[in-house]
Structure formats: C-alpha cells, structure tokens
Design an enzyme around this catalytic site. Structure first.
Site, PDB file in Angstrom:
ATOM      1  N   ARG A 200      -3.418   6.550   1.265  1.00  0.00           N
ATOM      2  CA  ARG A 200      -3.955   7.773   1.885  1.00  0.00           C
ATOM      3  C   ARG A 200      -3.050   8.432   2.907  1.00  0.00           C
ATOM      4  NH1 ARG A 200      -9.288   4.684   3.323  1.00  0.00           N
ATOM      5  NH2 ARG A 200      -7.647   3.113   3.247  1.00  0.00           N
TER       6      ARG A 200
ATOM      7  N   ARG B 177       0.822  -1.224   0.000  1.00  0.00           N
ATOM      8  CA  ARG B 177       0.000   0.000   0.000  1.00  0.00           C
ATOM      9  C   ARG B 177       0.849   1.264   0.000  1.00  0.00           C
ATOM     10  NH1 ARG B 177      -5.593  -0.738   1.836  1.00  0.00           N
ATOM     11  NH2 ARG B 177      -6.163  -2.600   0.708  1.00  0.00           N
TER      12      ARG B 177
ATOM     13  N   ASP C 168      -6.729  -2.847  -7.608  1.00  0.00           N
ATOM     14  CA  ASP C 168      -7.267  -3.499  -6.413  1.00  0.00           C
ATOM     15  C   ASP C 168      -7.593  -4.946  -6.741  1.00  0.00           C
ATOM     16  OD1 ASP C 168      -8.248  -2.609  -3.556  1.00  0.00           O
ATOM     17  OD2 ASP C 168      -9.644  -4.130  -4.299  1.00  0.00           O
TER      18      ASP C 168
ATOM     19  N   ARG D 260      -6.382  11.308  -5.969  1.00  0.00           N
ATOM     20  CA  ARG D 260      -7.642  10.581  -5.798  1.00  0.00           C
ATOM     21  C   ARG D 260      -8.815  11.553  -5.883  1.00  0.00           C
ATOM     22  NH1 ARG D 260     -10.918   8.981  -1.546  1.00  0.00           N
ATOM     23  NH2 ARG D 260     -11.828   6.905  -1.717  1.00  0.00           N
TER      24      ARG D 260
END
Ligand code: CP3
Length: 343
Positions: A27, A23, A73, A36
C-alpha cells in the site's frame, strides 16, 4: 550468468549484495492501491492471476529489485484447508477458529489444498515468463506455527495467547494442526516450484514467542521437515527461513533446519549476525522498516553499516520486517542507490 540472488543463496560473497524487500508490493505504492481497487478487495487480488502478476511486477519496474516475491498471503493455506477467511479493512485478517478436536476434524486433507490454490500457481507461471532475466522469482508460505496462531485465534494477536493456550490444554490437537500445516506447506511450496518459483521462503513471523523446547519442536522441527521434503523433490531450489525475533535461536538455525539462508529481523545487530549466524551460510536482512518512513542521513548510514558488517559472507539485503503503508517510495530508491554505490 546466474542471477545475483541465486549466487548469494549458493554461498557466494558478492561485492554488492542482491536486494529485495518484504511487502515490496503493497500500500505504500500508488500503483498497488490502484490495482487493488480494480480487484475490489485483497483476497480477490490474491486469487486473480493477471492482477496478482501485475502487482508483483510493479516494484520490479519502479525500483529494479533483484527478486520478485509472488503476491499472495500466508493465510490462503488455512482457507484452502477449509477455514473461512476475510479481511476487515483497517484491522486485518479474520478466520473461523480451530480450538477443539472437532474443529480440527473438519479441516481438509493436505493433498486437497491445490483446488483453492490453483490461481496462485497460475500467477507463478505468469511471473516465470514475465520477469527480466536477472530477476529471481521467490515463492513463499507461512511456517506452521505462525499460520496456526491465526487459525487458533481467528485473527492476529499481540502475544499469540490463544495458540499457547491450546498447546498447553490440548497438545494432541495442537500438534495435529502443526502436522497438517507442515504437510499442506510441503504440497503448496512444491506446486509453486513446479510452476516456476526459483527460491521459496518460509515466514515464521511469531517464532519469537516460542521458548526453549517449544522453539525446537514448533519452529525448528517443522522447518526441518519442510526443507527435507522440498530438497528430496527439488534438490536445487534454495529455501530461506525467517524465524522472526528468534534472537539467540538464529544461531544454528541453518544447520538445524537445512535452510540455505536464514533471514533476520532488526532486533539483532548486523555485526552480531556476521559473527554468529553468517558463518553457517547466507543471511538476509536487516534494515529497520522505519527508515523507509524517515529516510535521510540515518537511512544512508544504516544501509552502509549493514552492507559493510555483512560484506564478509553471503548476504541478501532486505528489511527486518515488511515495509509499512506510510513509507515513502523515495526512501526505497535511496536505499537501493546507497547499497549499490561504489563502496
Ligand atoms: O512480501 C510481499 O510483498 C509478498 C506478499 C505478502 C503479503 N503478505 C501481502 C499482503 C507476503 C509474503 C505476506 C506474508 C504475511 N501475511 C505474513 C508473514 C510476514 C509478516 O508480515 O509477518 C503474515 C503474518 C500475513 C498475514 C496478514 N496479511 C496480515 C496480518 C495482514 C494485515 C496487516 C496489513 O498489513 O494490513 C495481511 C494483509 C496483506 N498481505 C497485505 C499485503 C500487501 C495488505 C492488504 C491490503 O492491501 O490491504
């Protein structure tokens, strides 16, 4: 000069292990959040090759990792098989469910996934042309069991209860779903390799909830089938498997599946991994992600301990699971600096 990540995957023991982070585009990075927002939502980002390329490159520019992982994903494959998929902000993924033979019969054949997934292959092609020469490009997919747990429940579950229930109540349908996902994953990963992925990784995040014979049938066997099919088509492309929380199941996983590298989570000690898993081949892991939040001396000493414990064989440094949104990018820089310090 071969890229460091590919050298480790080929079985070399390097003085400083290559590093990337699960990851790593996410975020915790302000630049990710900005891109995003530009995309509008998470799935639009996954299917926009220009923006997906941009977020994949952001952590490479900021930190100088040894590998980039395609931004996508694991749940795009169910969508490509015909499931509805959406993300609820703050909660996670939601899918239409597969709980009966009739639901299963509505899924598309594995060979049809490319139509939906074509933008992902374009992202891979963009990345193959954009990465610095020493940085390796990793493609990925979810493992059949983990993807099936989301398809059956329609969302993430703490104990994968609905998937275990379908397995107990209608094993034929459950196994048909595992087989369809195995075929679709072979199609998807082959296409990523053809587009330029140099390594592929199979994420089996919920492998730890499979016990005994179920672990052999639904974690080991699908991984073995996927590795065999990929090796037949692309013999030189290494495969990393991640049967998360497999515990004792990590022992023998290289040999049982044919994987070039086994990634381990942080519920096992690096010293135990060195004794029981690394003799069979390259290992990846396994710093606890919470150190990316807490930092400090504990982070520094853990990075050194894991590096030293696994210094006797091929090792790719990584976290034990994905970095969380509350992590501090400064701690990521400290992890890399500590790993690469003169030891
Ligand atoms: O590692 C990377 O940087 C590559 C991209 C990647 C993502 N998801 C992006 C993502 C990879 C390899 C994954 C794998 C994935 N996705 C797994 C297996 C690994 C694991 O973490 O166990 C699973 C189970 C999923 C399914 C999924 N996707 C969930 C459960 C969620 C919601 C939870 C969350 O963190 O919000 C996602 C969303 C997701 N996938 C995000 C990212 C960056 C956050 C989405 C956002 O920006 O809001």
């Amino acid at each position: 000069m071969t890229k460091p990540l590919l050298r480790s995957l080929a079985g070399e023991t390097l003085p400083v292990p290559p590093i990337w982070m699960m990851r790593q585009a996410g975020r915790y990075l302000p630049e990710y959040k900005a891109t995003r927002a530009e995309a509008g939502d998470f799935l639009s980002l996954c299917y926009n090759p220009d923006l997906a390329t941009e977020v994949t490159l952001q952590p490479i520019r900021r930190f100088g990792f040894d590998a980039a992982i395609l931004f996508a994903d694991i749940l795009l494959v169910p969508q490509a098989l015909g499931a509805d998929l959406w993300f609820v902000t703050g909660e996670g993924p939601r899918l239409s469910t597969v709980t009966s033979r009739a639901d299963f019969d509505r899924l598309k054949p594995a060979a049809d996934v490319h139509e939906t997934l074509a933008p992902v292959y374009q992202t891979v092609r963009n990345l193959a042309g954009a990465l610095p020469p020493e940085v390796a490009l990793i493609g990925f997919a979810g493992a059949p069991w983990t993807v099936a747990t989301y398809m059956i429940a329609g969302q993430g579950t703490p104990d994968q209860g609905p998937a275990h229930a379908l397995k107990a109540e209608d094993r034929a349908t459950f196994e048909a779903l595992i087989d369809r996902l195995t075929e679709a994953t072979i199609e998807y990963l082959s296409a990523q390799i053809e587009a330029g992925a140099e390594v592929v990784k199979l994420f089996d995040s919920w492998a730890g909830s499979l016990r005994g014979e179920d672990f052999a049938r639904y974690a080991v066997a699908p991984a073995k089938a996927i590795v065999a099919a990929l090796k037949a088509r692309h013999p030189d492309v290494p495969v990393v498997t991640f049967p998360r929380e497999a515990g004792e199941g990590y022992i023998g996983f290289h040999a049982a599946t044919g994987a070039d590298c086994v990634a381990v989570d942080d519920s096992v000690d690096a010293e135990w991994v060195a004794d029981h898993v690394q003799p069979a081949g390259c290992v990846q892991g396994n710093l606890a992600s919470r150190h990316m939040v807490s930092g400090g001396e504990a982070l520094v000493s853990e990075v050194r301990r894991i590096r030293d414990a696994l210094s006797g064989g091929p090792h790719i440094f990584n976290l034990g699971h994905g970095i969380t949104p509350d992590a501090d990018p400064g701690n990521v820089a400290l992890m890399i600096e500590t790993l690469r310090e003169a030891s």
